[in-house]
Motif scaffolding. Structure first.
Motif, PDB file in Angstrom:
ATOM      1  N   UNK A  81     -42.452  -7.830  -4.204  1.00  0.00           N
ATOM      2  CA  UNK A  81     -42.960  -7.774  -2.779  1.00  0.00           C
ATOM      3  C   UNK A  81     -41.994  -6.574  -2.263  1.00  0.00           C
ATOM      4  N   UNK A  82     -42.304  -5.345  -2.530  1.00  0.00           N
ATOM      5  CA  UNK A  82     -41.689  -4.173  -2.064  1.00  0.00           C
ATOM      6  C   UNK A  82     -41.852  -4.016  -0.688  1.00  0.00           C
ATOM      7  N   UNK A 114     -49.963  -0.522  -0.789  1.00  0.00           N
ATOM      8  CA  UNK A 114     -51.158  -1.306  -0.971  1.00  0.00           C
ATOM      9  C   UNK A 114     -50.715  -2.995  -0.922  1.00  0.00           C
ATOM     10  N   UNK A 115     -50.696  -3.232   0.378  1.00  0.00           N
ATOM     11  CA  UNK A 115     -50.201  -4.806   0.492  1.00  0.00           C
ATOM     12  C   UNK A 115     -51.348  -5.523   0.031  1.00  0.00           C
ATOM     13  N   UNK A 116     -52.441  -5.353   0.008  1.00  0.00           N
ATOM     14  CA  UNK A 116     -53.738  -5.908  -0.282  1.00  0.00           C
ATOM     15  C   UNK A 116     -53.690  -6.374  -1.647  1.00  0.00           C
ATOM     16  N   UNK A 117     -52.708  -5.614  -2.638  1.00  0.00           N
ATOM     17  CA  UNK A 117     -52.724  -5.798  -3.953  1.00  0.00           C
ATOM     18  C   UNK A 117     -51.642  -7.145  -4.167  1.00  0.00           C
ATOM     19  N   UNK A 118     -50.869  -7.400  -3.172  1.00  0.00           N
ATOM     20  CA  UNK A 118     -49.664  -8.431  -3.729  1.00  0.00           C
ATOM     21  C   UNK A 118     -50.131  -9.565  -3.909  1.00  0.00           C
ATOM     22  N   UNK A 121     -37.719  -8.289  -3.635  1.00  0.00           N
ATOM     23  CA  UNK A 121     -37.828  -9.686  -3.763  1.00  0.00           C
ATOM     24  C   UNK A 121     -37.678 -10.147  -5.282  1.00  0.00           C
ATOM     25  N   UNK A 122     -37.251  -9.188  -6.177  1.00  0.00           N
ATOM     26  CA  UNK A 122     -37.012  -9.534  -7.611  1.00  0.00           C
ATOM     27  C   UNK A 122     -35.731  -8.771  -8.014  1.00  0.00           C
TER      28      UNK A 122
END
Lengths: 263, 844
Positions: free
Chosen positions: A38-39, A44-48, A159-160
């Motif tokens: 979750x950078x 491209x937030x729709x990719x998450x 997030x990772x």
């Protein structure tokens, strides 16, 4: 009996043709939906999310994400065959994280190879190693992100943790894959000479010493966050200035790595 | 592998100065040629026309003022003022007389004209009454054809008002043998005619006319030798004095006897190019394969050490500048169609030799560099691409494209050569083709191509289907039946085909009438002498003296016609979501949308005139009300508007050409055949055939203004589609998808040329990899049998800023449909069209 790879289904959210910055030549990028990271700067937030969702964009509601078969995607990818042939281009899998849909993605890679189309992936390499390994035998080029060498900061901004990513980078490089490493240069995250130097040192020491691309932060994704009703961490932050990129490029080059700005 | 010298050469201060001087003032109309022409004509009334033309040319060249501009290396100017133009009353003059007071202030291509010049022209014009080619053409034309022109079905205005041009003469030969050599050739032919030959009289007159013209050219070039010498004598600056002495030497011997050096060859080239444009007002007189005929001189001088690459570059740059010194005033309407002061002097580089080997040489790269240095609209620089074109040549071309000047245009040998051969041109001649004008391929110096013979608006016959052939209350087209009686799409399509073939027949009648008028009144002995096989046949090009003869009128609006027919098929006949009657109603009401400002002004003016003609007064309030009614289309009720909006939404949901959808792309292919295949049936008076082009130059904007709403959802009076590309904004999947669609047309059958404009953002050409991808992109389109491609590489922001602050963008060149133009000289509507054209987007 071997299954019919053309009927394997997966979920994508876009197919983009005439892409010239994501692998050699003129390429078609297939964007797979769903990501493990979750950078905060993601353009491209729709990719998450793997789930199909609604995004209000360009004045209208658009459904992000649709299920397709390998055969359907192949049909789209084949349309630019003439352009691949002339330019050495082909298919690039992107996302999201394509490795989260391994069956679909690998069958698509196989189908492209069967048609003489070369293949590339843009990946975070956060999947399990045996999954990555299955991908590698079907890939001609690998573009892998390395965002930060500091585990804590990596976790905070994406997030990772970066432990598996670092381990996989070494293994992919050692596998003999044609590997390019990429670093998005993000204000307040990794835009100092020290941070870039650390990344460059690591990349240079990888087997085969792959190339490093520094990708300057841009904010073209900002409107999409609004369209998805999500907050944008980087709201109002201006894009990376080319002047600020130059010292970072030099720092990376001083480590001996072959480095460039942009893809 | 051939090796090329591709090192960049910097531009010299001289070249910059020449450009600045050239564009310092508004171009000016001069009367000298018209006066001299008239003087001569008055004295030769008893002679055959070909002789009269030659003697007039002689009189003009002996007496027309000559000038050498400051710091020039290549000399020869048709006018005293930079970028000025002469006028040509033998073709037409009434339009200019009636536009005397508006030509300086008009939007497209304004010209300054002094009161003195106006008075002089007013004195010579009465002589020409009844004597022009346009008047004779009108007399020859069938009434139906005239009616179709009045109703804007097509417009042959170019050749109706002007000379033909559209030719590439044998530059290489004339540079080498000079006017004397040509004169001797004509004399030898003359001495070989048998006095008992049936064609004796005409042949003799023609050849004597050629000799007179060559003599005129020698006199003219020697006048320049003398002027250069005199100027040198008076010049205080030693360096410039030496240059002028060299110029004088260049003009003294070489034009008459042929060039020995590269510099002389360049000067000879220029005299040919300029003198052709004093003989007639035709545009698109195209230098052709400059890199091929100049290279031997370059090579020889470089090898012998008398020439440096840098000086060669500067001379070529000077030629590029000189090409912009020639100008032409057109009538207001044509000026909009050909906006940008362009003379379409098309110059080629690259491609194949006659033998089929790669033709690229060091001069090809010097040409690219010259266009980079000068960044001017002329020459229209074209490059030929074939499978053997070196990559470095493509990369250098891509670098030129990246500068955003809209050059070069790329042409595909692999389609054009077989296409020309299918028209009866030999393999060798086809391999030696060059481009004329905008996009028209021709076997150079052997062809009278009559390219650009008319603009044919393919949308207008579609309108005639809906109106049963009636336009503005007049039966212009065929009676194909009440559109509401058509039960199937095939019936509808059949009616369209019938209207098309009828309109094409009218077009052929109009063009042939004009063709004969030119042969009768304005044969061109000078131009003809440099085109095979006029001397041997003893007749001018206008009478059929060239080896290859064509007439090439260009159809445009292919995207609108395709999308329209496909929408009608889908919505009316397949899905039955709307009746053809409802469609017709929506079109008549412009889909309930307001009319453009310009159309409103026109309609309101017409209405006021009609009321005034009845002797009634029109109050300002009434005018305002009428304007608002048209601008907002308040003639339609809210209910109607809602209904039309629904139809527009339905139309929007139907797939469109330009998105790589095979079904509709094949439909486009069939639609274009309705024009291209029909034309092939007809012959011209010079014994040649008709061949179609598919391109509008920039006429898609002004001729769109005369076109009602179309079934693809395009509103009335707005531009129709540009070239063979998708309709503006309808292609949504990027440059490869659009190119794939366009390549589905049968380009080879449009042997008069097709035109595909693309707009790229500069970021797409960034870096070596961007240039390479761009070059590969073009090659892939050509692999798919596309014929031509050209690019605007500018940002939208740049264009908007240029529109707002034209003073800062005086030299901003954009590619407009087949040629480069100065953006700020284009009309606002054309500027808008360029800005609105789909901008291809790219990843960062």
């Amino acid at each position: 009996m071997e299954h019919d790879i053309l009927s394997t289904t997966g979920r994508i959210f876009d197919i983009q043709r005439y892409s010239i910055h994501d692998g050699p030549g003129i390429r078609t990028i297939v964007f797979l939906k769903g990501c493990a990271l979750r950078c905060r700067w993601c353009c491209n937030p729709e990719s998450q999310h793997f789930e199909v969702e609604n995004m209000f964009f360009g004045g209208k509601n658009e459904t992000m994400g649709y299920d397709v078969t390998v055969g359907e995607v192949l049909h789209s990818v084949q349309k630019d065959m003439f352009f691949y042939r002339r330019s050495g281009g082909g298919l690039t899998l992107s996302g999201g994280e394509a490795m989260l849909q391994p069956d679909f993605a690998i069958d698509l890679l196989k189908a492209c190879h069967a048609e003489g189309i070369n293949t590339c992936i843009e990946t975070t390499a956060i999947a399990k190693w045996d999954v990555i390994d299955r991908f590698l035998e079907n890939l001609d080029f690998v573009y892998m992100d390395i965002k930060h060498m500091n585990n804590e900061k990596h976790r905070e901004f994406t997030g990772q943790p970066n432990t598996k990513i670092i381990e996989h980078a070494i293994k992919i490089a050692a596998s003999g894959a044609r590997l390019t490493m990429r670093t998005p240069v993000i204000p307040g995250f990794n835009d100092t000479v020290e941070e870039i130097r650390d990344i460059a040192r690591f990349v240079h020491l990888l087997p085969g010493s792959p190339r490093l691309h520094l990708l300057p932060y841009h904010r073209l994704g900002e409107d999409k966050y609004k369209g998805l009703n999500r907050d944008y961490f980087y709201a109002g932050v201006p894009p990376m200035d080319m002047k600020r990129m130059q010292p970072l490029l030099r720092a990376a080059q001083l480590e001996g790595v072959e480095c460039q700005i942009g893809g | 592998m051939k090796q090329f010298n591709t090192t960049d050469i910097p531009v010299t201060p001289r070249v910059k100065k020449l450009i600045a001087d050239l564009f310092a003032k508004l171009p000016e109309i001069e009367a000298d040629r018209a006066v001299l022409l008239t003087e001569s004509y008055k004295q030769t009334e008893d002679l055959p026309i070909i002789k009269r033309r030659a003697l007039a040319f002689h009189h003009i060249l002996t007496n027309i003022p000559i000038t050498i501009r400051d710091m020039e290396l290549i000399v020869g100017s048709a006018t005293k003022a930079p970028r000025g133009c002469q006028v040509f009353p033998e073709y037409s003059y009434e339009w200019l007389e009636s536009e005397f007071d508006t030509v300086e202030t008009r939007e497209a291509d304004p010209f300054y004209i002094s009161e003195q010049t106006k008075a002089t022209l007013k004195k010579v014009y009465p002589y020409w009454k009844g004597k022009t080619t346009s008047e004779l053409a009108t007399a020859y034309m069938a009434p139906e054809a005239k009616l179709a022109i009045e109703h804007n079905i097509f417009t042959p205005g170019n050749y109706f008002y002007n000379g033909i041009g559209h030719v590439t003469v044998d530059y290489g030969k004339i540079i080498k043998i000079g006017w004397r050599g040509l004169m001797e050739e004509a004399a030898a032919e003359l001495s070989s005619i048998n006095i008992y030959d049936g064609g004796y009289a005409r042949k003799k007159e023609f050849l004597e006319a050629v000799i007179i013209c060559c003599d005129a050219a020698v006199i003219y070039t020697k006048r320049y030798a003398k002027l250069a010498k005199e100027t040198a004598d008076k010049c205080p600056d030693a360096a410039r004095r030496a240059e002028l002495i060299q110029i004088s030497k260049n003009c003294e011997r070489a034009p008459e006897y042929g060039a020995a050096t590269f510099y002389e060859a360049c000067q000879n080239f220029w005299f040919i190019q300029m003198l052709l444009q004093i003989e007639s007002s035709g545009h698109s007189i195209s230098p052709g394969r400059f890199d091929q005929y100049m290279y031997p001189y370059y090579k020889q001088d470089i090898e012998s050490g008398i020439l440096t690459r840098e000086f060669a570059q500067e001379i070529v740059d000077c030629i590029w500048v000189k090409l912009n010194d020639l100008n032409k005033v057109r009538d207001a309407a044509s000026a909009e169609g050909f906006a940008g002061y362009s003379l379409f002097q098309n110059l080629c580089a690259g491609g194949q030799t006659k033998e089929g080997l790669d033709a690229t040489n060091d001069m090809s790269f010097i040409c690219i560099q010259a266009s980079m240095h000068t960044r001017l609209p002329a020459p229209s620089f074209s490059v030929r691409v074939w499978n053997g074109t070196p990559n470095i040549f493509m990369i250098k071309c891509a670098e030129l494209t990246r500068t955003g000047i809209g050059l070069p245009a790329y042409y595909n040998d692999e389609v054009i050569i077989p296409s020309l051969m299918s028209r009866g041109i030999t393999l060798e001649d086809a391999r030696d083709y060059n481009i004329i004008g905008c996009v028209e391929p021709q076997a150079g110096h052997k062809t009278d191509g009559w390219h650009d013979a008319a603009f044919f608006n393919m949308c207008r016959p579609l309108e005639l289907v809906f109106s049963n052939g009636v336009d503005k209350g007049v039966q212009v087209g065929l009676r194909t039946g009440d559109v509401e009686s058509f039960r199937t799409f095939d019936q509808f399509l059949d009616a369209y085909k019938k209207q098309m073939s009828y309109c094409i027949q009218l077009l052929v009648n109009a063009d042939n009438s004009i063709d004969v008028a030119h042969a009768d009144r304005c044969p061109l002995p000078f131009q003809s002498s440099m085109v095979e096989d006029c001397i041997h046949r003893g007749k001018s090009m206008q009478e059929g003296g060239a080896i290859y003869n064509f007439t090439g009128p260009q159809g445009f609006g292919i995207a609108n016609v395709t999308d329209s027919l496909y929408a009608i098929k889908t919505l009316v006949y397949d899905r039955k979501e709307v009746t053809i009657g409802e469609y017709k109603d929506a079109l008549e009401h412009n889909f309930g949308k307001g009319y453009t400002e310009k159309a409103t002004r026109k309609m309101v003016t017409e209405a006021i005139d009609a009321i005034a003609a009845q002797g009634r007064r029109v109050s300002p309030q009434m005018v305002e009300q009428m304007c608002r009614a048209y601008l907002e289309n308040s003639m339609c009720t809210a209910e109607q508007k809602q209904k039309y909006d629904k139809l527009l939404q339905m139309i929007d949901s139907v797939p469109k050409y330009g998105n790589d959808l095979e079904e509709i792309d094949l439909f486009a292919r069939e639609s274009s055949y309705i024009y291209t295949r029909e034309l092939e049936k007809y012959k011209n008076p010079r014994g040649g055939m008709y061949q179609a082009g598919l391109y509008p130059v920039s006429a898609n904007v002004p001729l769109g203004e005369q076109t009602g709403a179309t079934p693809d959802g395009r509103l009335a009076n707005t531009p129709v589609a540009d070239g063979v590309g998708p309709f503006s904004g309808k292609d949504r999947f990027g440059p490869t998808a659009a190119a794939n669609s366009v390549s589905m047309l049968d380009h080879g059958i449009a042997s008069n040329g097709t035109l595909y404009n693309q707009k790229f953002h500069p970021s797409a050409l960034a870096g070596q990899s961007g240039l390479q991808a761009f070059a590969d992109y073009i090659r892939a389109y050509f692999d798919r049998k596309g014929m031509h491609m050209q690019f605007n590489v500018v940002s939208r922001e740049t264009l908007l800023d240029a529109q707002a602050h034209p003073e800062n963008y005086k030299s901003l060149v954009v590619r407009v449909a087949g040629y480069s133009a100065l953006f700020t000289t284009l009309s606002k509507s054309l500027q808008d069209d360029i800005i609105n054209r789909t901008e291809q987007t790219f990843n960062m």
